[in-house]
Structure formats: C-alpha cells, structure tokens
Design a protein around this motif. Structure first.
Motif, short mmCIF file in Angstrom:
data_model
loop_
_atom_site.label_atom_id
_atom_site.label_comp_id
_atom_site.label_asym_id
_atom_site.label_seq_id
_atom_site.Cartn_x
_atom_site.Cartn_y
_atom_site.Cartn_z
N ASN A 2 0.84 -1.19 0.00
CA ASN A 2 0.00 0.00 0.00
C ASN A 2 0.88 1.25 0.00
O ASN A 2 1.90 1.30 0.69
CB ASN A 2 -0.91 0.02 1.23
CG ASN A 2 -2.02 -1.00 1.14
OD1 ASN A 2 -2.53 -1.27 0.05
ND2 ASN A 2 -2.41 -1.58 2.26
N VAL A 3 0.47 2.24 -0.77
CA VAL A 3 1.18 3.51 -0.79
C VAL A 3 0.67 4.37 0.35
O VAL A 3 -0.55 4.59 0.48
CB VAL A 3 0.97 4.23 -2.14
CG1 VAL A 3 1.62 5.60 -2.11
CG2 VAL A 3 1.54 3.38 -3.27
N ASN A 4 1.57 4.84 1.17
CA ASN A 4 1.20 5.70 2.29
C ASN A 4 0.99 7.12 1.78
O ASN A 4 1.96 7.80 1.40
CB ASN A 4 2.30 5.67 3.35
CG ASN A 4 1.96 6.55 4.55
OD1 ASN A 4 0.87 7.11 4.64
ND2 ASN A 4 2.91 6.69 5.46
N ASN A 6 0.47 9.72 3.32
CA ASN A 6 1.05 10.73 4.22
C ASN A 6 2.57 10.78 4.15
O ASN A 6 3.20 11.60 4.83
CB ASN A 6 0.61 10.46 5.66
CG ASN A 6 -0.90 10.54 5.83
OD1 ASN A 6 -1.53 11.47 5.32
ND2 ASN A 6 -1.47 9.60 6.54
N ASP A 7 3.16 9.92 3.33
CA ASP A 7 4.61 9.91 3.18
C ASP A 7 5.05 11.19 2.46
O ASP A 7 4.66 11.43 1.31
CB ASP A 7 5.03 8.68 2.37
CG ASP A 7 6.54 8.49 2.37
OD1 ASP A 7 7.27 9.47 2.58
OD2 ASP A 7 6.99 7.35 2.14
N HIS A 10 6.28 11.52 -1.39
CA HIS A 10 5.42 11.68 -2.56
C HIS A 10 5.29 13.15 -2.94
O HIS A 10 5.41 13.53 -4.10
CB HIS A 10 4.04 11.07 -2.30
CG HIS A 10 4.09 9.62 -1.94
ND1 HIS A 10 4.82 8.71 -2.64
CD2 HIS A 10 3.48 8.92 -0.94
CE1 HIS A 10 4.68 7.51 -2.11
NE2 HIS A 10 3.87 7.62 -1.08
#
Length: 283
Positions: A2-4, A6-7, A10
C-alpha cells in the motif's frame, strides 16, 4: 504494498517535477514553443509505447513510459496555468471529487456486489452528471475501430443493453449467424463478393460480434490481436533472416517451401521465455 498517502516523499517528488517543468518551460527553447496542440500527437505516441511495455510485461519499461505520460500531464497543466485556466492542483482535485462521486458504494450508502455492478453504476452516474442524451456520447470518435467497438459495447452494457451473463451460447450463436450472412454474399465459384459494399458491412458485423464474444469470455480483443501481430512479426523476421543467410529470396519459393520455413519459424521463436528478468520486486 500500500502507498502511504502521508509519506512526504510523494509530495517532494511531485514538487521536484513541477520545479523541473518550470525551469524547462523558462529555459529550454523546445519546451518554450510547445502548445496543447503540439503535444497531442506525442502523447498518443507515448500511450502506445506504454501499451507495448504492458504487453511485453516489461516493468522497467512500464515505469519509464508512465513517467513520460506523467510528464505530459504536468506539461499540459503548466501551459493551462499560464493561460490562467487551471493548474495541476485543479486537475487532481477534480479527479478526486469525481472518484468519490462515482464510487457511492465506497464513499456512500450504495451497494455493488461485483465489478459489473460497479461499471453499471459508473455509467449511469456519468450520464446523470454530464446530461448526455446517449450512453454512447462518451466514446471518442477518433478511437481506432477495434477499441471503439469495445467501448461501444461496454457503454451499452452499462445501461443494461446486453446479453445475459449466463447465455454465452447465444453470444457465440450470433458470431456464427454473422459468419453465415457474410458467406451468403460470397460467390461460391470465384470466392469473391457479389457486392463489395454489402460484403464489407457483413464482415464488419463479424468483427463486432467477435469483439462481443471476447468480452463475455474475458479476452481483450485489442490485446489479443496485438499479441498475434507481434507473433507473426517474430516468425516473419525469422524467415527473412534465415532465407537471407541461405541466399534465397522469399518470392522465389513455392507455397510448400514457405510453409516448411513457417513451421520452422514457429518452433524457433514461439518457445516461451523467462520474463522474470524484466520484472521488479515490489518495494
């Protein structure tokens, strides 16, 4: 994986790309000259290159081609921002709003038990939002004919005009029916059409019905035909190379000799290969 969302990486990557786009637009002579119209055909080319990479299952190439398409999106929105029309944020926000509206089974109280129900809901919501008079209004007129046939059928299905999912026999019967109608327009002696226009119409019906059947059995006819194109090309190139090495010209050979080389080509180039080298491990 899964792509976070909140990272911060990005956001940093997007900001870096936007900064580069600003610099190119200001300093590069070629980038300065580009317009929405001048980029259009390049975007089409990049889309086909992505399609090729997907068919080859080359994940490194897919990553590259996705980057090229993303560049075009950023480029378009840079130009429209200069025109005070909209920018990349407007595009993203508009997309997010649409995704939420079109997925009431996720963000609302509607229910969709399978992918078919989701597609039907999508088309109905799309019609309502756009106020289209026809379910087919969203099919681009410039689509290649095969892709257009797929989208027309999908649009019709979205509003309930389709064969029953459990009636595959009738779908295949329609294919045979169209084949027979085409044969009736062919002279049994000369094997040529009685009337070229009528035969062409019937042949179109065959293709349309085959696209329909492919849809029911889970085959994408565009992908299937392109894979066959690539397969034929590999075999033909093998034949050309082999004949060149033996000093022969293809047009001087008999049909039997050509068939023999064709069978050799099938054995030589159709052996399944290991594609793992082109795949990346998910991070």
């Amino acid at each position: 994986m899964n792509v976070n969302p909140n990272d911060p990486k990005h956001s940093e990557s997007l900001q870096r790309l936007l900064k580069i786009m600003n610099e190119l637009r200001a300093k590069c002579p070629w980038d300065k000259e580009q317009t929405l119209s001048s980029l259009r055909y390049l975007t089409i080319e990049e889309t086909y290159e992505l399609s090729d990479a997907i068919l080859e299952n080359d994940l490194n190439a897919i990553k590259k081609e996705l980057g090229d398409l993303l560049l075009h999106i950023i480029f378009y929105t840079k130009i429209t921002a200069e025109q005070n029309a909209f920018d990349i944020r407007d595009v993203i926000d508009s997309l997010c709003d649409k995704l939420i509206r079109r997925h009431p089974h996720v963000y609302g109280t509607a229910h969709a038990d399978d992918a078919t129900a989701v597609k039907q809901n999508w088309e109905q919501l799309k019609l309502k939002e756009k106020g289209n008079h026809s379910a087919l209004s969203g099919v681009p007129s410039s689509l290649p004919a095969l892709l257009k046939a797929i989208r027309i059928q999908e649009k019709a299905r979205g509003v309930g005009f389709d064969w029953r999912p459990d009636d595959l026999a009738s779908v295949w019967h329609k294919v045979n029916e169209e084949l027979q109608e085409f044969v009736e327009h062919i002279d049994p002696i000369t094997q040529k059409p009685h009337n070229q226009t009528e035969a062409e119409n019937e042949f179109g019906d065959i293709l349309f019905s085959l696209v329909n059947y492919a849809r029911f059995v889970g085959i994408n006819p565009e992908d299937a035909l392109e894979k066959t194109n690539k397969k034929f090309t590999r075999r033909f190139l093998w034949m050309e190379n082999t004949l060149r090495q033996t000093g022969q010209a293809m047009h001087t050979l008999t049909l039997e000799e050509l068939e023999n080389y064709w069978q050799q080509a099938k054995k030589a180039v159709d052996t399944p290969t290991d594609t793992t080298a082109t795949q990346q491990t998910p991070r």
